[in-house]
Design an enzyme around this catalytic site. Structure first.
Site, PDB file in Angstrom:
ATOM      1  N   LYS A 161       8.096  -1.075   0.970  1.00 25.82           N
ATOM      2  CA  LYS A 161       7.561  -1.772  -0.202  1.00 25.82           C
ATOM      3  C   LYS A 161       8.612  -1.808  -1.294  1.00 25.82           C
ATOM      4  CE  LYS A 161       3.610  -3.632  -1.548  1.00 25.82           C
ATOM      5  NZ  LYS A 161       2.584  -4.318  -0.758  1.00 25.82           N
TER       6      LYS A 161
ATOM      7  N   GLY B 271      -9.768 -12.106  -4.161  1.00 26.80           N
ATOM      8  CA  GLY B 271     -11.202 -12.177  -4.466  1.00 26.80           C
ATOM      9  C   GLY B 271     -11.709 -13.611  -4.557  1.00 26.80           C
TER      10      GLY B 271
ATOM     11  N   ALA C 167      -9.536  -5.424  -6.294  1.00 21.38           N
ATOM     12  CA  ALA C 167      -8.740  -5.282  -7.524  1.00 21.38           C
ATOM     13  C   ALA C 167      -7.619  -4.281  -7.243  1.00 21.38           C
ATOM     14  CB  ALA C 167      -9.650  -4.831  -8.660  1.00 21.38           C
TER      15      ALA C 167
HETATM   16  C1  PPY Z   1       0.926  -6.822   1.952  1.00 24.14           C
HETATM   17  O1  PPY Z   1       0.334  -7.300   2.895  1.00 24.14           O
HETATM   18  O2  PPY Z   1       0.446  -5.862   1.314  1.00 24.14           O
HETATM   19  C2  PPY Z   1       2.213  -7.342   1.514  1.00 24.14           C
HETATM   20  O3  PPY Z   1       2.935  -6.586   0.988  1.00 24.14           O
HETATM   21  C3  PPY Z   1       2.556  -8.777   1.726  1.00 24.14           C
HETATM   22  C4  PPY Z   1       3.653  -9.085   2.705  1.00 24.14           C
HETATM   23  C5  PPY Z   1       4.272  -8.136   3.468  1.00 24.14           C
HETATM   24  C6  PPY Z   1       5.238  -8.490   4.391  1.00 24.14           C
HETATM   25  C7  PPY Z   1       5.566  -9.790   4.542  1.00 24.14           C
HETATM   26  C8  PPY Z   1       4.959 -10.724   3.785  1.00 24.14           C
HETATM   27  C9  PPY Z   1       4.005 -10.381   2.868  1.00 24.14           C
END
Ligand code: PPY
Length: 352
Positions: free
Chosen positions: A81, A189, A241
């Protein structure tokens, strides 16, 4: 909140990368939880945090969630992330530059981590990041050749998940006449409410943002005061949320049969899964039900699927949840623990 050092020391993930952007004072955090199943991937969250530690903590939890959700969905990608922690009084004019420097960092990392949108970033932001960061950027706008924002695909996946939860809780997947309380009328949502009303459900909705609420309120949709969300009778509670909605204070108040919604990190602590189980409330683990956005992005942008073919795969989210409910029953554990067990077995059986 523990110190950044303590967070980095105690995290079970692979890498915590912290980069300070000298131009804006923003911190870019890239947390790679696991590269076991493939290139670590996950959205980029962009917002202000009370401290750098809060931002690192969020990145760690969200990256872990990505490993779980990608593995559960059978996608050959690892979890990570990105978090861009903005300074107070961030000048919006500085945003494109910051995003381009973030893209340059992704490019420099050479596929160590690939990203898409999350809270605080959009497909248009992905276009800007991709100016310097391509090909490590998912979900650019359609005009730029991407699969665009993830909200609608996530919402459709959550809808299939809600049907699976209904089937388990009430014996039939049909939503006609069921009362669903949607907390949060944002990018997930809002389209979810559309699917629910089309299927004949009675929708209750709450949002702290009056504008977001106004955009979804129409005849037949009842507004619930944000304070009253946890005390309102409904069949399904759908948190859509920010995270942490389910905790030791809110779970005893819930008046629903099942929780199935799109937010990431819905449980404040792992114990909250047991609290839900003890109350007889069926919980659809967030990382199982909210993979839709990433699933469509990965299938369209890396596996050559058409949008229609990728969206057809969203129905598999219902199958995954049915499997989780079954394992939870068979092994006498919470649905969250069952989902984690399935993930661990997948990771153990991986090619690495
Ligand atoms: C998620 O699904 O929580 C994301 O972070 C979105 C995402 C993750 C990987 C590729 C494209 C979008």
């Amino acid at each position: 909140m523990p110190s950044v050092e303590a967070l980095v020391e105690s995290w079970e993930g692979e890498t915590t990368l912290i980069h300070r952007d000298p131009t804006t004072g923003a911190h870019i955090i890239i947390a790679v939880h696991s590269s076991r199943l493939g290139t670590p991937s996950g959205g980029t969250r962009m917002k202000h945090y009370a401290s750098l530690a809060e931002a690192v903590h969020d990145a760690h939890n969200l990256a872990r969630g990505m490993t779980h959700k990608l593995a559960l969905a059978g996608l050959q990608r690892g979890g990570g992330k990105g978090v861009i922690a903005l300074p107070t009084a961030f000048d919006p004019a500085a945003r494109p530059g910051l995003l381009r420097r973030y893209g340059a960092l992704l490019k420099q990392l050479g596929g160590f981590f690939e990203t898409g949108p999350d809270v605080g970033t959009s497909d248009r932001d992905m276009d800007v990041i991709a100016e310097t960061g391509a090909p490590h950027v998912f979900c650019r706008t359609v005009e730029a050749g991407g699969s665009c924002d993830t909200g609608p695909a996530t919402a459709l996946g959550v809808f299939y998940g809600i049907q699976a939860a209904c089937e388990r809780a009430f014996g039939a997947p049909a939503l006609k006449g069921r009362i669903v309380l949607v907390q949060g009328a944002g990018s997930v949502g809002r389209p979810l409410i559309g699917h629910l009303t089309t299927a004949g459900a009675t929708v209750l909705v709450s949002d702290v943002d009056e504008q977001a609420l106004a955009a979804v309120l129409r005849e037949g949709i009842e507004r619930i005061d944000p304070e009253a969300v946890f005390d309102t009778d409904c069949d399904i509670f759908a948190p859509c949320a920010l995270g942490g909605a389910l905790n030791r204070e809110t779970i005893p108040r819930l008046r629903c049969r099942a929780v199935a919604g799109g937010a990431n990190n819905q449980l404040a602590t792992p114990d909250d899964a047991e609290r839900l189980r003890a109350r007889g409330i069926l919980y659809a683990p967030d990382f199982a039900i909210n993979i839709g956005g990433a699933m469509v992005a990965v299938l369209m942008e890396r596996e050559g699927h058409s949008r229609a073919a990728a969206e057809a795969r969203l129905e598999s989210i219902g199958d995954t949840l049915r499997r989780i409910f079954q394992v939870a029953d068979e092994e006498g554990v919470s649905t969250e623990a069952a989902a984690r067990r399935i993930v661990e077995r997948r990771l153990a059986g991986s090619r690495v």
